[in-house]
Design an enzyme around this catalytic site. Structure first.
Site, PDB file in Angstrom:
ATOM      1  NE  ARG A  14      -4.100  -1.866   0.328  1.00 51.91           N
ATOM      2  CZ  ARG A  14      -5.270  -1.606   0.916  1.00 51.91           C
ATOM      3  NH1 ARG A  14      -5.537  -0.419   1.389  1.00 51.91           N
ATOM      4  NH2 ARG A  14      -6.187  -2.536   0.985  1.00 51.91           N
TER       5      ARG A  14
ATOM      6  NE  ARG B 273      -9.994   7.179  -3.555  1.00 53.40           N
ATOM      7  CZ  ARG B 273     -11.285   7.367  -3.407  1.00 53.40           C
ATOM      8  NH1 ARG B 273     -11.955   8.070  -4.298  1.00 53.40           N
ATOM      9  NH2 ARG B 273     -11.935   6.879  -2.369  1.00 53.40           N
TER      10      ARG B 273
ATOM     11  CG  ASP C 220      -8.748  -3.560  -4.210  1.00 51.61           C
ATOM     12  OD1 ASP C 220      -8.282  -2.802  -3.337  1.00 51.61           O
ATOM     13  OD2 ASP C 220      -9.430  -4.562  -3.932  1.00 51.61           O
TER      14      ASP C 220
ATOM     15  NE  ARG D 152      -7.411   5.333   2.305  1.00 54.99           N
ATOM     16  CZ  ARG D 152      -8.194   4.472   2.923  1.00 54.99           C
ATOM     17  NH1 ARG D 152      -9.441   4.793   3.176  1.00 54.99           N
ATOM     18  NH2 ARG D 152      -7.734   3.307   3.310  1.00 54.99           N
TER      19      ARG D 152
ATOM     20  CE1 TYR E 270     -12.870  -7.668   1.933  1.00 55.51           C
ATOM     21  CE2 TYR E 270     -11.005  -9.050   1.340  1.00 55.51           C
ATOM     22  CZ  TYR E 270     -11.535  -7.994   2.055  1.00 55.51           C
ATOM     23  OH  TYR E 270     -10.735  -7.265   2.888  1.00 55.51           O
TER      24      TYR E 270
END
Ligand code: CP3
Length: 339
Positions: A26, A39, A75, A30, A151
């Protein structure tokens, strides 16, 4: 420079290097203002599906820090859409799958698809990123069969993975069929990423540590093995919470075994034996004051034992709360360590 001679790829092959290579899971995200700025205009899925933008985000941490590898911006959940599941990243909630799998008929109804066509945007992003990266190797990635299946079944993140475990225990045929489908798709998807230019690939099994060693061997290991054994470039096998069954993780495969902070790196290296190791700073340590952070980094480098085949990384992804200066400190500290 020949990419094969890069520190990162040499470490994957356990060859001696001038200093320990480092990259972070990652590393684009962010905690970086450049990422947050993009974003504001684009959703996560738009970033992932627009090759120029995905390649641009991939480059952001490479421009700012002296990382030894880039990871393609994508992702692990992107393959759920072509399988026929409706994926959304809801604000503040993380991923949501609106038609989660609940039984054998849902498994039977999953679409089979051509990865080169339906996930072609990831492959295009890899081609663009490779052309911009020049001296830095690019890592491709995919979710591991267990983590992706969890998921698809839970419909989002889960604490106890009870729906997943129930399908596994009560409808084992459906479970095995689901794992078979996901693992063959994932094997092809990673191979296609290599053909597009990725120098190495990583398989993320983020949540498999919720299983007992016995369940891991019965319900997961053969499928992870199928993905890992069919790759033609160095492959990193990442998981968390699996320190108690590293032997089974190694048996599933991987040229590099990525471990989290729940195990001492020296101990992990003893258990892993003749393979490279990746890790294992607690990502929360990146929120420490600089001097304490440096101390924690040096402890890990010391535990790695000056033997070839260590790639410095976190035990899991960077938190959005991470001060960007601390990432800079980390990279410098790792590179200044005398091997
Ligand atoms: O490492 C990188 O820089 C490459 C990009 C990358 C993303 N996701 C982009 C992303 C990678 C390697 C992933 C992997 C991923 N995605 C994993 C495995 C690694 C891990 O952390 O365990 C998992 C479990 C996912 C699924 C996922 N994607 C979740 C649970 C979430 C929401 C939680 C969160 O971190 O926000 C995402 C969203 C996501 N994927 C973001 C990014 C940068 C944040 C979304 C945003 O920008 O709003």
């Amino acid at each position: 420079m020949n990419l094969n001679e890069s520190r990162f790829l040499k470490a994957c092959r356990r060859e001696p290097v001038d200093c320990t290579p480092v990259w972070l899971m990652r590393q684009a995200g962010r905690y970086m203002s450049e990422y947050r700025a993009l974003r504001e205009n684009y959703s996560l899925l738009t970033l992932c599906k627009t090759p120029e933008l995905a390649a641009e985000v991939t480059m952001q941490p490479i421009r700012r820090f002296a990382m030894d590898a880039a990871i393609i911006f994508a992702d692990i959940l992107l393959p759920l859409e072509p399988l026929g599941l409706h994926l959304e990243f809801a604000k503040g909630e993380g991923p949501v799958i609106h038609n989660a799998i609940s039984g054998p008929s849902d498994v039977a109804n999953l679409r089979s698809f051509d990865v080169k066509k339906e996930l072609g945007f990831v492959l295009d992003a890899i081609r663009i990123a490779v052309s911009k990266l020049e001296e830095t190797p690019l890592i491709g990635f995919a979710g591991a069969p267990f983590t992706v299946a969890s998921y698809a079944i839970e419909g989002g993140h889960s604490r106890h993975f009870l729906k997943t475990k129930q399908l596994m225990y009560k409808q084992p045929d459906a479970w095995h069929s689901l794992m078979e489908k996901i693992s063959s798709m994932t094997s092809q998807y990673l191979q296609a990423q290599t053909e597009a230019g990725a120098s190495a690939v990583q398989m993320f099994d983020s949540w498999v540590g919720v299983l007992s060693p016995e369940d891991y061997r019965e319900y997961v290991l053969p499928y992870s093995k199928k993905v890992l054994s069919t790759q033609k470039v160095p492959v990193i096998h990442f998981s968390t919470g699996t320190a108690a069954y590293l032997e089974a993780i190694c048996e599933a495969g991987g040229d590099v075994i990525s471990v989290d902070w729940r195990i001492d790196l020296a101990d992990a290296r003893d258990q892993i034996g003749d393979r490279a190791v990746q890790g294992n700073l607690d990502p929360a340590h990146l929120l420490m004051a600089p001097e304490r952070l440096r101390t924690e980094i040096r402890k890990i480098l010391d535990s790695a034992g000056r033997k070839p085949g260590h790639i410095f990384n976190l035990g899991h992804g960077v938190f959005p709360e991470t001060p960007v200066e601390n990432v800079e400190i980390l990279v410098k500290e790792v590179h200044s360590w005398k091997l």
